[in-house]
Write an enzyme that holds these catalytic residues in place. Structure first.
Site, PDB file in Angstrom:
ATOM      1  N   HIS A 110       0.830  -1.222   0.000  1.00 33.80           N
ATOM      2  CA  HIS A 110       0.000   0.000   0.000  1.00 33.80           C
ATOM      3  C   HIS A 110       0.860   1.267   0.000  1.00 33.80           C
ATOM      4  CE1 HIS A 110      -3.871  -2.116   0.885  1.00 33.80           C
ATOM      5  NE2 HIS A 110      -3.066  -2.976   1.467  1.00 33.80           N
ATOM      6  N   ASN A 182     -10.287  -2.930   2.545  1.00 33.19           N
ATOM      7  CA  ASN A 182      -9.970  -2.961   1.114  1.00 33.19           C
ATOM      8  C   ASN A 182     -11.248  -2.772   0.305  1.00 33.19           C
ATOM      9  OD1 ASN A 182      -7.209  -3.385   1.313  1.00 33.19           O
ATOM     10  ND2 ASN A 182      -7.338  -5.608   1.083  1.00 33.19           N
ATOM     11  N   HIS A 374      -3.886   1.149  12.296  1.00 26.87           N
ATOM     12  CA  HIS A 374      -3.638  -0.071  13.064  1.00 26.87           C
ATOM     13  C   HIS A 374      -4.962  -0.665  13.517  1.00 26.87           C
ATOM     14  CE1 HIS A 374      -2.258  -3.010  15.753  1.00 26.87           C
ATOM     15  NE2 HIS A 374      -2.320  -2.311  16.857  1.00 26.87           N
ATOM     16  N   TYR A 397       0.854  -4.078  12.251  1.00 26.34           N
ATOM     17  CA  TYR A 397       0.712  -2.655  11.930  1.00 26.34           C
ATOM     18  C   TYR A 397       1.512  -1.743  12.863  1.00 26.34           C
ATOM     19  CZ  TYR A 397      -2.576  -3.871   8.322  1.00 26.34           C
ATOM     20  OH  TYR A 397      -3.125  -4.387   7.183  1.00 26.34           O
TER      21      TYR A 397
HETATM   22 FE1  HDE Z   1      -2.466  -4.801   5.539  1.00 29.29          FE
HETATM   23  N1  HDE Z   1      -0.649  -4.002   5.996  1.00 29.29           N
HETATM   24  N2  HDE Z   1      -1.797  -6.628   6.107  1.00 29.29           N
HETATM   25  N3  HDE Z   1      -4.198  -5.680   4.926  1.00 29.29           N
HETATM   26  N4  HDE Z   1      -3.125  -3.053   4.915  1.00 29.29           N
HETATM   27  C1  HDE Z   1      -0.299  -2.720   5.840  1.00 29.29           C
HETATM   28  O1  HDE Z   1       0.788  -1.467   7.473  1.00 29.29           O
HETATM   29  C2  HDE Z   1      -0.680  -6.847   6.811  1.00 29.29           C
HETATM   30  C3  HDE Z   1      -4.540  -6.989   5.041  1.00 29.29           C
HETATM   31  C4  HDE Z   1      -4.382  -2.747   4.484  1.00 29.29           C
HETATM   32  O2  HDE Z   1      -3.200   3.466   4.010  1.00 29.29           O
HETATM   33  C5  HDE Z   1       1.026  -2.396   6.456  1.00 29.29           C
HETATM   34  O3  HDE Z   1       1.101   0.709   7.912  1.00 29.29           O
HETATM   35  C6  HDE Z   1      -0.584  -8.237   7.184  1.00 29.29           C
HETATM   36  C7  HDE Z   1      -5.949  -7.182   4.814  1.00 29.29           C
HETATM   37  C8  HDE Z   1      -4.455  -1.362   4.105  1.00 29.29           C
HETATM   38  O4  HDE Z   1      -1.588   3.332   5.488  1.00 29.29           O
HETATM   39  C9  HDE Z   1       1.468  -3.724   7.055  1.00 29.29           C
HETATM   40  C10 HDE Z   1      -1.689  -8.827   6.632  1.00 29.29           C
HETATM   41  C11 HDE Z   1      -6.438  -5.933   4.560  1.00 29.29           C
HETATM   42  C12 HDE Z   1      -3.183  -0.852   4.334  1.00 29.29           C
HETATM   43  C13 HDE Z   1       0.305  -4.630   6.720  1.00 29.29           C
HETATM   44  C14 HDE Z   1      -2.445  -7.814   5.971  1.00 29.29           C
HETATM   45  C15 HDE Z   1      -5.348  -5.016   4.632  1.00 29.29           C
HETATM   46  C16 HDE Z   1      -2.388  -1.923   4.847  1.00 29.29           C
HETATM   47  C17 HDE Z   1       2.012  -1.725   5.564  1.00 29.29           C
HETATM   48  C18 HDE Z   1      -2.061 -10.292   6.667  1.00 29.29           C
HETATM   49  C19 HDE Z   1      -7.877  -5.550   4.223  1.00 29.29           C
HETATM   50  C20 HDE Z   1      -2.704   0.558   4.056  1.00 29.29           C
HETATM   51  C21 HDE Z   1       2.126  -0.306   6.047  1.00 29.29           C
HETATM   52  C22 HDE Z   1      -2.333 -10.763   7.941  1.00 29.29           C
HETATM   53  C23 HDE Z   1      -8.828  -5.859   5.263  1.00 29.29           C
HETATM   54  C24 HDE Z   1      -2.973   1.465   5.202  1.00 29.29           C
HETATM   55  C25 HDE Z   1       1.307  -0.247   7.221  1.00 29.29           C
HETATM   56  C26 HDE Z   1      -2.553   2.871   4.878  1.00 29.29           C
HETATM   57  C27 HDE Z   1      -1.047  -1.784   5.244  1.00 29.29           C
HETATM   58  C28 HDE Z   1       0.267  -5.889   7.125  1.00 29.29           C
HETATM   59  C29 HDE Z   1      -3.640  -8.091   5.264  1.00 29.29           C
HETATM   60  C30 HDE Z   1      -5.520  -3.614   4.397  1.00 29.29           C
HETATM   61  C31 HDE Z   1       2.784  -4.291   6.567  1.00 29.29           C
HETATM   62  C32 HDE Z   1       0.534  -8.883   7.971  1.00 29.29           C
HETATM   63  C33 HDE Z   1      -6.714  -8.499   4.897  1.00 29.29           C
HETATM   64  C34 HDE Z   1      -5.668  -0.631   3.555  1.00 29.29           C
HETATM   65  O5  HDE Z   1       1.626  -3.629   8.437  1.00 29.29           O
END
Ligand code: HDE
Length: 711
Positions: A110, A182, A374, A397
């Protein structure tokens, strides 16, 4: 106490501790009389409590970071005009050092995103199921929303085929609530431990670092064909949902099931949905590709232009609510499996509030880049479930911000600050901006009067869910093994034209893979979904179509969910862009009449002329050189030079191919004839500018002229 005793220095804290542990909640103790603290100032030296812009640069004069005015920032300090530069030049060193450190690591996923401010208003309709105060009737809560793509780097194009992030920070009176969702209601994987795997597969190949922001490559298809739980998310990506028209026309989903708790302590399970007021609309694939080249900031610009034009993007927040039963299933669907939806036909989405985005950021870095979401930012009334994907996210997060925002104090960055009192006993660390008082940041304490106290009445509710007795194992529940029934449901719910787009998307993406084996393996997955889908894609790839290997692993709960299709309804069109093609031969009065009518209807008219400047007395916004079809939702043609300029023909033919409404009047009719589109569906030749606008306005409500696409 003898007054003389208080003259002996060294007392920790400003009050004498009581013998018994203090249990009555009290405010923090005042400082000791001799204690000073930094005077409250904004980061740029203005007194605190000033208007918002006091957070930005202050005063008329150039200064150092320390506020000293400077006479010259164009020449370094040297030993004579031709001499070496002197180490003592603090201004030179400060300027270059700061510049050297202007970048922070982009988000690992993202990275490409953009944000906006807004306000959320509760309807009060959720009062019976959650005690969350921000959902109360007419309660207004400020929010910041960040939209994003997943795979691309920070500078990648907006319109690539990908999932979009839809992350909302609610600054509620009870603390921040982050809904980090999402635009696709399911995820690729069921267990957080596979997140690095799926992202490594989707990101550019590690050797050449290509392709950027694409899923059309071998490693992505290698992963999703080997991990068939990913097939549901993948078909959403291959559908028009993977290329949204605008952030304003995207749904949002919390994906996981959450647990809600009301004032009486009763619980329910729920899924969050954002429903866009303008409906769910997408780009045509060719449009997305052209936009990626001519306007990589397509979605970012669209969001900001809409807000600036007063066409505020709007969504309704809705909840699907399910009884909190020990099985945590609904209609046979496992609510802890993030690769499953609950069709809206089985559980209605009940509106609980309205989100309006009405302000663009002042500074991209300070707001969109530094915002830190978060899932653990929850408020009383909303708790998590045991969804294993959600559980892993709860760790990730905070962890990711420690590196990205360089230390543990990221929640003090202005965009992340709660709008509720913070008394967290967290202390020190890099970039600490609070000046904490007291001497006892621990509990229990008597030296700080017992402050802070837990709040058993209004504090966060950890629902005491019973955990079934079970061995400690690395294993999924059996229900997680059904990887195909809902993929079929999605395919069966599409209209013919949407199915056509899905076939084209799979064919394109697999066609970009190098290895035949990977294409063949994915074709096998398509065979498990639907024989027609499989044979159409196989045909496009020039490969034999395999047959399904096994019967459906679980019975389909429903065979079709009309709510999944984007076609066949009519929607509001405010904020849409109307291109008006004209040259000096156009009737000036008619042109200004059209412009006024478009503005009055809440849409944005952009005048396209052979060259810039003015046409009659109207400003020209685009020229034949700078206008590109993808920018416009509909085209009106008043006139064009004869013979028709080839750039205008490209504009018209692309708009036609992308299913956009087109109408002409007066000399404009010759342009449509020259483009060869006259008399085709969604192309009107009428008598006046106002009739032409009425024609496209009506067609726009269906988003596109769908008959033009082969189905
Ligand atoms: Fe994320 N995801 N994600 N994700 N995600 C991040 O956090 C992660 C997942 C989503 O505009 C990171 O601050 C793991 C699902 C959005 O700043 C990180 C898993 C969904 C955004 C991270 C998922 C999301 C992130 C990268 C699997 C939809 C952007 C930077 C368990 C429900 C937020 C950050 C923004 C961002 C980890 C799966 C949505 C790496 C480990 C499912 C919208 O922490």
């Amino acid at each position: 106490m003898n007054p003389r005793d208080s003259q002996i220095p060294g007392a920790p804290g400003s009050a004498t501790p009581p013998l018994a542990e203090p249990t009555t909640p009290t405010d923090p103790l005042p400082p000791k009389p001799e204690q000073g603290a930094p005077e409250p100032r904004t980061p740029t030296g203005a007194p605190a409590g000033c208007p918002v812009h006091a957070m930005g640069q202050q005063g008329e004069y150039l200064t150092t970071a320390g506020g000293t005015r400077l006479r010259d920032t164009d020449h370094s300090l040297k030993a004579g005009p031709r001499g070496p530069t002197l180490l003592q030049d603090h201004h030179l060193r400060e300027k270059i050092t700061h510049f050297d450190h202007e970048r922070i690591p982009e988000r690992v996923v993202h990275a490409r995103g953009t944000g906006a401010h807004g306000v959320f208003t509760g309807y009060g309709t959720a009062d019976a199921i959650t005690r969350a105060g921000f959902l109360a009737k007419n309660k207004e809560t400020p929010v910041f929303v960040r939209f994003s793509t997943v795979l691309g780097s920070r500078g990648s194009a907006d319109t690539v085929r990908d999932t979009r992030g839809f992350a909302t920070k609610f600054y509620t009176d009870e603390g921040n609530f982050d809904l980090v969702g999402n635009n696709i209601p399911v995820f690729f994987i069921q267990d957080a431990i596979k997140f690095p795997d799926v992202i490594h597969a989707g990101k550019p190949h590690p050797d050449r670092e290509i392709p950027q922001a694409q899923s059309a490559h071998d490693t992505f298809w290698d992963f999703v064909s080997l991990h068939t739980e990913a097939q549901h998310h993948t078909i959403w990506n291959m559908s028009d949902r993977g290329i949204p028209r605008s952030y304003r026309t995207m749904e949002g989903f919390g994906v996981h099931t959450f647990r809600l708790v009301n004032a009486a302590g009763e619980t329910a399970l729920a899924k969050f949905h954002w429903k866009p007021k303008l409906g769910v609309h997408s780009l045509a694939w060719e449009e997305a590709q052209i936009a990626g080249g001519v306007d990589p900031d397509f979605h970012r610009r669209d969001l900001y232009d809409a807000i600036e034009a007063g066409a505020y993007p709007e969504w309704e927040l809705g909840l699907q609510v399910f009884p909190d039963t020990p099985e945590e299933t609904f209609a046979g669907i496992d609510l802890l499996d993030p690769t499953k939806i609950v069709p809206e036909e089985l559980a209605e989405v009940q509106p609980v509030g309205r989100l309006v985005l009405n302000r663009t950021p002042t500074n991209f870095f300070a707001e969109s880049e530094q915002v830190a979401f978060h899932l653990g930012n929850l408020v009383p009334g909303i708790d998590v479930t045991n969804d294993p994907l959600l559980q892993g996210r709860l760790f990730s997060y905070v962890d990711t911000q420690l590196t990205r925002l360089a230390g543990p104090n990221f929640s003090q960055i202005p965009i992340n600050r709660p709008h509720a009192p913070v008394n967290d006993m967290l202390r020190d660390g890099y970039h600490q901006q609070a000046v904490h008082g007291g001497v006892a940041p621990y509990r229990p304490n008597s030296l700080d009067g017992g402050n802070p106290s837990p709040d058993p009445e209004n504090g966060f509710v950890d629902v005491p869910v019973r955990v079934a007795e079970a061995p400690k194992i690395r294993q999924n529940p059996v229900s997680f093994e059904d990887h195909y029934s809902q993929v079929r449901l999605f395919w069966q719910s599409m209209s013919p034209v949407e199915k056509e787009h899905i076939v084209a998307a799979y064919t394109f993406e697999l066609g970009k893979c190098y290895h035949q084996t990977i294409k063949e393996r994915q074709l096998q997955c398509l065979a498990e979904i639907d024989p027609v889908l499989c044979s159409r894609v196989a045909d496009g790839l020039g490969l034999p179509a395999p047959t399904a290997s096994s019967p459906a692993s679980s019975p389909d709960s429903v065979s079709s969910s009309p709510a999944l299709s984007q076609v066949g309804k009519r929607w509001p069109v405010e904020g849409r862009i109307i291109g008006v093609v004209a040259d000096p031969g156009a009737d000036a009065a008619a042109l200004s009449g059209v412009r006024d009518a478009v503005l009055e209807a809440g849409l944005v008219p952009l005048l396209i002329a052979p060259r810039g400047g003015k046409l009659a007395d109207l400003d020209v916004q685009r020229t034949f050189d700078t206008a590109r079809s993808v920018e416009f939702d509909a085209i009106l043609v008043a006139s064009a030079p004869s013979p028709v300029d080839p750039r205008v023909l490209v504009l018209i033919s692309e708009a036609w191919r992308h299913g956009k409404a087109i109408a002409a009047w007066g000399p404009g009719a010759t342009v449509l004839a020259a483009a060869g589109v006259e008399g085709t569906p969604g192309v009107g030749v009428v008598d006046s500018g106002s009739e032409a606008f009425a024609t496209v306005l009506d067609l726009l409500a269906e988003h596109r002229v769908w008959q033009r696409f082969p189905a």
